[in-house]
Write a protein that holds these residues in place. Structure first.
Motif, PDB file in Angstrom:
ATOM      1  N   PHE A  44     -11.644   6.345  -5.773  1.00  0.00           N
ATOM      2  CA  PHE A  44     -12.866   6.594  -4.961  1.00  0.00           C
ATOM      3  C   PHE A  44     -13.869   7.461  -5.960  1.00  0.00           C
ATOM      4  CE2 PHE A  44      -9.962   5.875  -1.607  1.00  0.00           C
ATOM      5  CZ  PHE A  44     -10.929   5.253  -0.597  1.00  0.00           C
ATOM      6  N   GLU A  82      -3.886   4.072  -8.202  1.00  0.00           N
ATOM      7  CA  GLU A  82      -5.095   4.930  -7.645  1.00  0.00           C
ATOM      8  C   GLU A  82      -5.371   6.266  -8.245  1.00  0.00           C
ATOM      9  OE1 GLU A  82      -5.931   5.034  -3.273  1.00  0.00           O
ATOM     10  OE2 GLU A  82      -7.393   6.604  -3.872  1.00  0.00           O
ATOM     11  N   LYS A  85      -6.053   9.641  -7.864  1.00  0.00           N
ATOM     12  CA  LYS A  85      -6.465  10.330  -6.809  1.00  0.00           C
ATOM     13  C   LYS A  85      -6.636  12.031  -7.324  1.00  0.00           C
ATOM     14  CE  LYS A  85      -5.853   8.948  -2.669  1.00  0.00           C
ATOM     15  NZ  LYS A  85      -6.772   8.261  -1.720  1.00  0.00           N
ATOM     16  N   TYR A 109      -8.168  -2.881   2.046  1.00  0.00           N
ATOM     17  CA  TYR A 109      -7.339  -1.825   2.436  1.00  0.00           C
ATOM     18  C   TYR A 109      -7.694  -1.448   3.919  1.00  0.00           C
ATOM     19  CZ  TYR A 109     -10.380   2.022   1.447  1.00  0.00           C
ATOM     20  OH  TYR A 109     -11.637   2.911   1.676  1.00  0.00           O
ATOM     21  N   SER A 135      -7.715   2.132 -10.322  1.00  0.00           N
ATOM     22  CA  SER A 135      -8.785   2.230  -9.133  1.00  0.00           C
ATOM     23  C   SER A 135      -9.079   3.925  -8.939  1.00  0.00           C
ATOM     24  CB  SER A 135      -8.585   1.439  -7.815  1.00  0.00           C
ATOM     25  OG  SER A 135      -7.574   1.986  -7.078  1.00  0.00           O
ATOM     26  N   GLU A 171       0.480  -0.928  -4.802  1.00  0.00           N
ATOM     27  CA  GLU A 171      -0.469   0.333  -5.191  1.00  0.00           C
ATOM     28  C   GLU A 171       0.109   1.592  -4.876  1.00  0.00           C
ATOM     29  OE1 GLU A 171      -3.646   2.984  -3.249  1.00  0.00           O
ATOM     30  OE2 GLU A 171      -1.775   2.509  -2.399  1.00  0.00           O
ATOM     31  N   LEU A 222     -13.357   2.220  -5.512  1.00  0.00           N
ATOM     32  CA  LEU A 222     -13.048   2.340  -4.130  1.00  0.00           C
ATOM     33  C   LEU A 222     -14.096   2.884  -3.352  1.00  0.00           C
ATOM     34  CD1 LEU A 222      -9.504   3.456  -4.422  1.00  0.00           C
ATOM     35  CD2 LEU A 222     -10.053   1.857  -2.695  1.00  0.00           C
ATOM     36  N   HIS A 261       0.911  -1.266  -0.067  1.00  0.00           N
ATOM     37  CA  HIS A 261       0.168  -0.031   0.014  1.00  0.00           C
ATOM     38  C   HIS A 261       0.848   1.229  -0.049  1.00  0.00           C
ATOM     39  CE1 HIS A 261      -2.383   2.798   2.585  1.00  0.00           C
ATOM     40  NE2 HIS A 261      -3.276   2.832   1.336  1.00  0.00           N
ATOM     41  N   ARG A 262       0.567   2.218  -0.790  1.00  0.00           N
ATOM     42  CA  ARG A 262       1.349   3.517  -0.979  1.00  0.00           C
ATOM     43  C   ARG A 262       2.758   3.076  -1.139  1.00  0.00           C
ATOM     44  NH1 ARG A 262      -1.178   7.647   3.495  1.00  0.00           N
ATOM     45  NH2 ARG A 262      -3.373   6.716   2.989  1.00  0.00           N
ATOM     46  N   ASP A 322      -0.603   6.246  -5.281  1.00  0.00           N
ATOM     47  CA  ASP A 322      -1.600   7.300  -5.728  1.00  0.00           C
ATOM     48  C   ASP A 322      -1.220   8.132  -6.667  1.00  0.00           C
ATOM     49  OD1 ASP A 322      -3.490   6.386  -3.303  1.00  0.00           O
ATOM     50  OD2 ASP A 322      -1.566   7.047  -2.073  1.00  0.00           O
ATOM     51  N   PHE A 339      -4.275  -4.697   0.830  1.00  0.00           N
ATOM     52  CA  PHE A 339      -3.469  -3.636   0.569  1.00  0.00           C
ATOM     53  C   PHE A 339      -2.804  -3.436   2.177  1.00  0.00           C
ATOM     54  CE2 PHE A 339      -6.564  -2.890  -2.567  1.00  0.00           C
ATOM     55  CZ  PHE A 339      -5.877  -2.423  -3.779  1.00  0.00           C
ATOM     56  N   HIS A 375      -0.268  11.121  -2.067  1.00  0.00           N
ATOM     57  CA  HIS A 375      -1.637  10.717  -1.742  1.00  0.00           C
ATOM     58  C   HIS A 375      -2.517  11.897  -0.920  1.00  0.00           C
ATOM     59  CE1 HIS A 375      -4.513  10.120   1.803  1.00  0.00           C
ATOM     60  NE2 HIS A 375      -4.633   8.935   1.186  1.00  0.00           N
TER      61      HIS A 375
HETATM   62  O1  G3P Z   1      -6.321   1.741  -2.901  1.00  0.00           O
HETATM   63  C1  G3P Z   1      -6.352   1.300  -1.515  1.00  0.00           C
HETATM   64  C2  G3P Z   1      -6.109   2.772  -0.489  1.00  0.00           C
HETATM   65  O2  G3P Z   1      -4.830   3.215  -1.076  1.00  0.00           O
HETATM   66  C3  G3P Z   1      -7.113   3.507  -0.373  1.00  0.00           C
HETATM   67  O3  G3P Z   1      -7.032   4.808   0.461  1.00  0.00           O
HETATM   68  O4  G3P Z   1      -6.379   6.801   1.194  1.00  0.00           O
HETATM   69  O5  G3P Z   1      -4.751   4.916   1.337  1.00  0.00           O
HETATM   70  O6  G3P Z   1      -5.360   6.067  -1.040  1.00  0.00           O
HETATM   71  P1  G3P Z   1      -5.648   5.511   0.513  1.00  0.00           P
END
Ligand code: G3P
Ligand code: MG
Length: 239
Positions: free
Chosen positions: A142, A111, A113, A207, A140, A36, A162, A9-10, A38, A227, A51
């Motif tokens: 949101f 992602e 973002k 996640y 992906s 993953e 998301l 993650h990140r 952003d 994640f 992020h």
């Molecule tokens: O993609 C999963 C996760 O990264 C979503 O939340 O805020 O860490 O980008 P966030």
């Protein structure tokens, strides 16, 4: 390709500065197959890995990403806020991250973002950049609008919506975004919601899962990947 079960993650942000090339390198060295990160637009439209909409938490800069040109972002230190051992680690462009993923053989969940108000433009630009990438990808967001716009640029790249808690109208939301999978918060996932999504044939990934026992519980519910900021908790054959 068999999708990874453990996704850094990140880029694996507990061990290295989040959303950096250092993170990608360490994820690969730990045996991760998937990462993953952003992607957000700089003021001049160049997609970069970050992020937050503002620079202060993770970099030496100040102000909004959307107000800062990519040339200025390239001068920032995106490492020291994590640890001085990573001083002057750059804030990477999306292109640099995708090239490194290809070189390291990493599957990448990009992602989308968007800064507020830039949903469609961010979806369009990020998808355009991923269309030229040679690593295996999933997009992906949101933002359903960002995903729909991405689909019009890179219809062959798989996409996931998301969400935090899985909403009652998740089917409509997934259909409206054009996604084929759902990524939800692990903390808010109920067994009933997971069952509904999985029995409808949609893969579910969660996640952010930083304990093995939480991941095991999710896998037992049928979740296909997690994640994590702690990819070091698993060994390569488990990932
Ligand atoms: O993609 C999963 C996760 O990264 C979503 O939340 O805020 O860490 O980008 P966030
Ligand atoms: Mg993310």
């Amino acid at each position: 390709m068999i999708y990874p079960r453990i996704i850094a993650h990140r880029c694996g942000g507990a061990l290295t500065p989040e959303n950096t090339l250092a993170g990608l390198r360490l994820a690969a060295r730990l045996g991760c197959r998937g990462v993953e990160f952003d992607a957000m637009l700089a003021a001049d439209g160049v997609p970069v890995l970050i992020h937050d909409e503002t620079l202060e938490r993770t970099t030496s800069g100040r102000g909004r990403v959307a107000d800062t040109d990519s040339a200025r972002l390239a001068e920032l230190d995106a490492g020291t806020r994590h640890h001085v051992a990573f001083a002057m680690e750059p804030l990477p462009t999306l292109d640099a991250a995708l090239q490194l993923c290809a070189a390291l053989g990493l599957w990448a969940n990009v992602e989308i973002k968007p800064s507020a108000g830039q949903e469609a433009e961010t979806g369009r630009v990020v998808a355009r950049h991923t269309a030229a990438a040679t690593c295996t990808l999933l997009l992906s967001s949101f933002s359903a609008e960002a995903l729909r716009t991405a689909a019009s640029e890179a219809s062959n790249v798989p996409r996931a919506l998301l969400v935090e808690a899985i909403p009652a109208d998740w089917r409509e939301q997934v259909a409206g975004s054009g996604a084929l999978a759902l990524h939800s918060s692990a903390r808010k996932l109920t067994a009933d919601a997971a069952h509904a999504v999985l029995s409808a044939g949609f893969p579910l990934r969660c996640y952010t899962v930083n304990r093995r026992e939480d991941a095991d519980r999710l896998f037992a519910m049928g979740v296909s990947a997690v994640f994590t900021d702690r990819p070091d908790l698993w060994i390569p054959s488990e990932m």
